[in-house]
Scaffold this active site. Sequence first.
Site, PDB file in Angstrom:
ATOM      1  N   HIS A  16       2.190  -0.626 -14.370  1.00  0.00           N
ATOM      2  CA  HIS A  16       1.107  -0.277 -13.426  1.00  0.00           C
ATOM      3  C   HIS A  16      -0.230  -0.453 -14.132  1.00  0.00           C
ATOM      4  O   HIS A  16      -0.636   0.378 -14.938  1.00  0.00           O
ATOM      5  CB  HIS A  16       1.251   1.176 -12.939  1.00  0.00           C
ATOM      6  CG  HIS A  16       0.264   1.555 -11.889  1.00  0.00           C
ATOM      7  ND1 HIS A  16       0.625   2.209 -10.731  1.00  0.00           N
ATOM      8  CD2 HIS A  16      -1.086   1.386 -11.801  1.00  0.00           C
ATOM      9  CE1 HIS A  16      -0.443   2.421  -9.980  1.00  0.00           C
ATOM     10  NE2 HIS A  16      -1.496   1.935 -10.612  1.00  0.00           N
ATOM     11  N   HIS A  18      -4.489  -1.963 -13.803  1.00  0.00           N
ATOM     12  CA  HIS A  18      -5.644  -2.524 -13.087  1.00  0.00           C
ATOM     13  C   HIS A  18      -6.438  -3.387 -14.064  1.00  0.00           C
ATOM     14  O   HIS A  18      -6.896  -2.881 -15.097  1.00  0.00           O
ATOM     15  CB  HIS A  18      -6.543  -1.412 -12.552  1.00  0.00           C
ATOM     16  CG  HIS A  18      -5.838  -0.521 -11.576  1.00  0.00           C
ATOM     17  ND1 HIS A  18      -5.808  -0.770 -10.234  1.00  0.00           N
ATOM     18  CD2 HIS A  18      -5.097   0.597 -11.766  1.00  0.00           C
ATOM     19  CE1 HIS A  18      -5.092   0.170  -9.627  1.00  0.00           C
ATOM     20  NE2 HIS A  18      -4.641   1.008 -10.537  1.00  0.00           N
ATOM     21  N   LYS A 102       2.143  -3.437  -2.843  1.00  0.00           N
ATOM     22  CA  LYS A 102       1.525  -2.140  -3.129  1.00  0.00           C
ATOM     23  C   LYS A 102       1.008  -1.482  -1.855  1.00  0.00           C
ATOM     24  O   LYS A 102       0.241  -2.086  -1.096  1.00  0.00           O
ATOM     25  CB  LYS A 102       0.367  -2.322  -4.123  1.00  0.00           C
ATOM     26  CG  LYS A 102      -0.334  -1.028  -4.518  1.00  0.00           C
ATOM     27  CD  LYS A 102       0.554  -0.109  -5.341  1.00  0.00           C
ATOM     28  CE  LYS A 102      -0.025   1.274  -5.535  1.00  0.00           C
ATOM     29  NZ  LYS A 102      -1.130   1.364  -6.474  1.00  0.00           N
ATOM     30  N   HIS A 139       1.436   4.324  -3.705  1.00  0.00           N
ATOM     31  CA  HIS A 139       0.467   5.358  -4.090  1.00  0.00           C
ATOM     32  C   HIS A 139       0.813   6.542  -3.188  1.00  0.00           C
ATOM     33  O   HIS A 139       0.485   6.544  -2.007  1.00  0.00           O
ATOM     34  CB  HIS A 139      -0.980   4.892  -3.862  1.00  0.00           C
ATOM     35  CG  HIS A 139      -1.976   5.910  -4.331  1.00  0.00           C
ATOM     36  ND1 HIS A 139      -2.784   5.733  -5.422  1.00  0.00           N
ATOM     37  CD2 HIS A 139      -2.244   7.153  -3.876  1.00  0.00           C
ATOM     38  CE1 HIS A 139      -3.527   6.814  -5.615  1.00  0.00           C
ATOM     39  NE2 HIS A 139      -3.213   7.697  -4.685  1.00  0.00           N
ATOM     40  N   HIS A 177       2.674   6.458 -10.610  1.00  0.00           N
ATOM     41  CA  HIS A 177       1.914   7.507 -11.311  1.00  0.00           C
ATOM     42  C   HIS A 177       2.193   8.909 -10.771  1.00  0.00           C
ATOM     43  O   HIS A 177       1.288   9.566 -10.252  1.00  0.00           O
ATOM     44  CB  HIS A 177       0.415   7.204 -11.320  1.00  0.00           C
ATOM     45  CG  HIS A 177      -0.177   6.705 -10.022  1.00  0.00           C
ATOM     46  ND1 HIS A 177       0.065   7.287  -8.810  1.00  0.00           N
ATOM     47  CD2 HIS A 177      -1.022   5.662  -9.773  1.00  0.00           C
ATOM     48  CE1 HIS A 177      -0.599   6.630  -7.871  1.00  0.00           C
ATOM     49  NE2 HIS A 177      -1.259   5.644  -8.439  1.00  0.00           N
ATOM     50  N   ASP A 249      -1.530   2.887 -15.495  1.00  0.00           N
ATOM     51  CA  ASP A 249      -2.580   3.058 -14.482  1.00  0.00           C
ATOM     52  C   ASP A 249      -3.964   2.959 -15.128  1.00  0.00           C
ATOM     53  O   ASP A 249      -4.942   3.556 -14.646  1.00  0.00           O
ATOM     54  CB  ASP A 249      -2.436   4.382 -13.717  1.00  0.00           C
ATOM     55  CG  ASP A 249      -3.276   4.408 -12.441  1.00  0.00           C
ATOM     56  OD1 ASP A 249      -3.674   3.336 -11.965  1.00  0.00           O
ATOM     57  OD2 ASP A 249      -3.535   5.517 -11.932  1.00  0.00           O
TER      58      ASP A 249
HETATM   59  C1  NCD Z   1      -7.311   3.382  -9.663  1.00  0.00           C
HETATM   60  C2  NCD Z   1      -8.436   2.353  -9.736  1.00  0.00           C
HETATM   61  O1  NCD Z   1      -9.517   2.657 -10.217  1.00  0.00           O
HETATM   62  O2  NCD Z   1      -8.214   1.185  -9.306  1.00  0.00           O
HETATM   63  N1  NCD Z   1      -7.852   4.676  -9.944  1.00  0.00           N
HETATM   64  C3  NCD Z   1      -7.157   5.765 -10.339  1.00  0.00           C
HETATM   65  O3  NCD Z   1      -7.747   6.841 -10.422  1.00  0.00           O
HETATM   66  N2  NCD Z   1      -5.889   5.697 -10.655  1.00  0.00           N
HETATM   67  C4  NCD Z   1      -6.638   3.294  -8.345  1.00  0.00           C
HETATM   68  C5  NCD Z   1      -5.325   4.009  -8.280  1.00  0.00           C
HETATM   69  O4  NCD Z   1      -4.331   3.593  -8.852  1.00  0.00           O
HETATM   70  O5  NCD Z   1      -5.277   5.064  -7.622  1.00  0.00           O
HETATM   71 ZN    ZN Z   2      -3.411   2.546 -10.126  1.00  0.00          ZN
END
Ligand code: NCD
Ligand code: ZN
Length: 348
Positions: A16, A18, A102, A139, A177, A249
């Site tokens: 996971h 970003h 997702k 999510h 998460h 995450d």
């Molecule tokens: C994530 C993001 O910033 O893209 N933020 C987070 O707090 N985890 C988005 C997500 O996974 O909820």
């Molecule tokens: Zn995330």
Amino acid sequence: MLNSSIITIRKPDDWHLHLRDGEILKAVLPHTTRQFARAIIMPNLKPPIRSVADAAAYRKRILAAIPQGHQFEPLMTLYLTDNTSPQEIRAAKSAQFIKGIKYYPSGATTNSDLGVTDMGKCNGVFEVMEAVGLPLLLHGEVTDHRVDVFDREKVFIEKYLIPLQSRFPNLPIVFEHITTKDAVQYVLAASNLAATITPQHLLFNRNSLFQGGIRPHFYCLPILKREEHRLALLQAATSGSPRFFLGTDSAPHTKQNKENSCGCAGCYSAFHAMELYAEAFDSVDALDRLEGFASFYGPDFYQLPRNTTSLTLTKTTWRVPDELGLMGSGLIPLRAGEDISWKMMESG
Ligand code: NCD
Ligand code: ZN
């Protein structure tokens, strides 16, 4: 290999992650490729990755940003909307590089405004995903503002996840998460379902958000919970159960967007993810369980081969920098300015 101060494990993957795009992608990707062989790349860009064509183009940009000498495979996902068609899902399954779809409830988190407004609208899509075996990455929070922010995951289980699993029992699901003991119990009792766990939810409880003042760099969604939940997550991650695996995450936001009157949600952990996880596992004397969690159970769930290379960590204290560079604004890593007791030595 394991002794009290050095540990070598099979190379891990991040299930996971970003990465964003453009300059941020270029700045953060080397942190991930130093430690991980593969990662599930979240699709919440602006605009989101909604089609196979979007995912193919984004994948190319990621591949182009991999530092020389690093081996890395991005595993792509599509962002589910009310209008995603079953045909797009079939096309995603045929495109070998897409590994999941997702689901963001509309308005739940960063860039989720185009997310699903009503899960019922996705039944046609879920049917195809179940038939072709394409995982749904959830999510798992309700967005109803009448529900307390600390209860949104628990209410999601009751209101959405249980009905979803009873309607689509063979749909593979990753509950992303997870943050509560309720989620841990649900995962252990359900089938065709696994969960990712972040380093921040293993290491911190909600007190960290308010230590001497408001601490925006500990703010992520789902939000940190009470200590009893952290302990349940730590127990789950170190239990040796293949239903729990690593997903950082890691979610980069500029310092300016975090330290703001309406700060963004997300912790940045890609810089030192394996070190943070090692510290969490070491805290309960369970380093022997780190390899399964970090390197085996994720690929097993996604039906991918385990990596063949390795990664070594040693028990050495070092200080996390106060700040990393990011587009002139800075990027604050999780636990900035604090000592950490494990250090990654080599990966090959
Ligand atoms: C994530 C993001 O910033 O893209 N933020 C987070 O707090 N985890 C988005 C997500 O996974 O909820
Ligand atoms: Zn995330």
